[in-house]
Motif scaffolding. Structure first.
Motif, PDB file in Angstrom:
ATOM      1  N   UNK A   1       0.785  -1.296  -0.029  1.00 58.05           N
ATOM      2  CA  UNK A   1      -0.104  -0.023  -0.022  1.00 58.05           C
ATOM      3  C   UNK A   1       0.816   1.374  -0.057  1.00 58.05           C
ATOM      4  N   UNK A   2       0.821   1.993  -0.912  1.00 57.06           N
ATOM      5  CA  UNK A   2       1.679   3.036  -1.207  1.00 57.06           C
ATOM      6  C   UNK A   2       1.005   4.392  -1.112  1.00 57.06           C
ATOM      7  N   UNK A   3       1.317   5.058  -0.126  1.00 53.42           N
ATOM      8  CA  UNK A   3       0.501   6.398   0.636  1.00 53.42           C
ATOM      9  C   UNK A   3       1.334   7.567  -0.377  1.00 53.42           C
ATOM     10  N   UNK A   4       0.758   7.857  -1.490  1.00 55.61           N
ATOM     11  CA  UNK A   4       1.447   8.948  -2.422  1.00 55.61           C
ATOM     12  C   UNK A   4       1.420  10.228  -1.682  1.00 55.61           C
TER      13      UNK A   4
ATOM     14  N   UNK B   1       0.056  -4.479  -5.701  1.00 52.97           N
ATOM     15  CA  UNK B   1       0.660  -3.066  -5.253  1.00 52.97           C
ATOM     16  C   UNK B   1      -0.473  -2.217  -5.636  1.00 52.97           C
ATOM     17  N   UNK B   2      -0.815  -1.399  -4.750  1.00 48.38           N
ATOM     18  CA  UNK B   2      -1.817  -0.277  -5.037  1.00 48.38           C
ATOM     19  C   UNK B   2      -1.036   0.932  -4.608  1.00 48.38           C
TER      20      UNK B   2
ATOM     21  N   UNK C   1       3.225  -4.442   3.223  1.00 48.96           N
ATOM     22  CA  UNK C   1       4.292  -3.502   3.070  1.00 48.96           C
ATOM     23  C   UNK C   1       3.336  -2.272   2.824  1.00 48.96           C
ATOM     24  N   UNK C   2       3.994  -1.205   3.865  1.00 46.31           N
ATOM     25  CA  UNK C   2       3.252   0.024   3.915  1.00 46.31           C
ATOM     26  C   UNK C   2       4.250   0.969   3.389  1.00 46.31           C
ATOM     27  N   UNK C   3       4.083   1.662   2.591  1.00 50.81           N
ATOM     28  CA  UNK C   3       5.132   2.989   1.980  1.00 50.81           C
ATOM     29  C   UNK C   3       4.593   4.122   2.246  1.00 50.81           C
TER      30      UNK C   3
END
Length: 229
Positions: free
Chosen positions: A25-28, A77-78, A138-140
């Motif tokens: 999870x990608x926190x843009x 992946x999102x 996986x936390x981005x």
């Protein structure tokens, strides 16, 4: 090795659960803010993260996870992002590039503080957990306030959690023995050029400027939000 285009599950209400997955999870908005703070402004092309490199890293991690548990684990992946008013044309090439690499994108209009994607990221993680397919997360992001309760719950259930981001902004993850922290710059090929990072333990003799994480005007929006609530 899997193709990058096999990385995504549809984020659609009511869709059937996919295979066992390692979910990124990608926190843009959060990572963009952190990168801007390191650079002291908007990143140029040389300092924009390469998502193909992140995808290859995630594929390798999924294979390692599968080997460890003795099951096939797929990478998923999102990227979660807000779209500002009148900003669609600027963001569209980036969104299309992400989807072409193999990332799903969850985009939401940015109208006020309550329109952040924080709840949507947590909802997606919860959905995968409830489906019984989540084999790792996986936390981005550097947003420990948003993610930490979920992370603690997953760790308690035996689900391994990795946080990727910038060590300057994620001390909550760096110092947590239950979390694997990976600095984004340590992933091979993510940045074309080394980031101009400032280490408070190794400052240059002439000193260094550290830019604010957000403009002071953000305090006005926060004040209005609290007043309305």
């Amino acid at each position: 090795m899997h193709d990058l285009h096999e990385m995504t599950h549809p984020y659609t209400p009511g869709a059937q659960a996919g295979p066992d997955s390692l979910l990124l999870v990608w926190d843009a908005p959060n990572l963009d803010m952190g990168l801007g703070a390191i650079l002291g402004g908007r990143p140029t092309a040389a300092y924009r993260p390469r998502f193909d490199a992140i995808g290859r890293w995630l594929i390798a991690r999924a294979e390692e996870t599968g080997t460890h548990i003795g099951e096939r684990v797929e990478p998923e992946a999102t990227v979660f992002t807000n779209i500002a008013a009148q900003g669609a044309d600027v963001v569209r090439p980036w969104v299309e590039a992400l989807r072409n690499v193999g990332f799903a994108v969850f985009a939401k209009p940015k109208s006020d503080e309550d329109s952040d994607v924080d709840k949507d990221m947590l909802a997606h993680i919860t959905r995968r957990r409830d489906e019984g397919v989540l084999r790792g997360l996986v936390v981005a992001s550097a947003d420990g306030q948003n993610f930490m309760p979920m992370i603690e719950s997953l760790v308690g259930d035996g689900v391994p959690v990795t946080v990727i981001g910038f060590h300057e902004h994620a001390s909550w993850a760096v110092s947590n023995p239950d979390i694997t922290f990976v600095d984004l710059e340590d992933i091979p090929g993510v940045f074309r050029e080394p980031l101009p990072r400032i280490n408070l333990d190794q400052l240059p003799e002439e000193g260094a400027w550290l830019q604010p994480f957000r403009p002071l005007s953000a305090l006005l929006n926060s004040s209005r939000s609290h007043t309305q609530s």
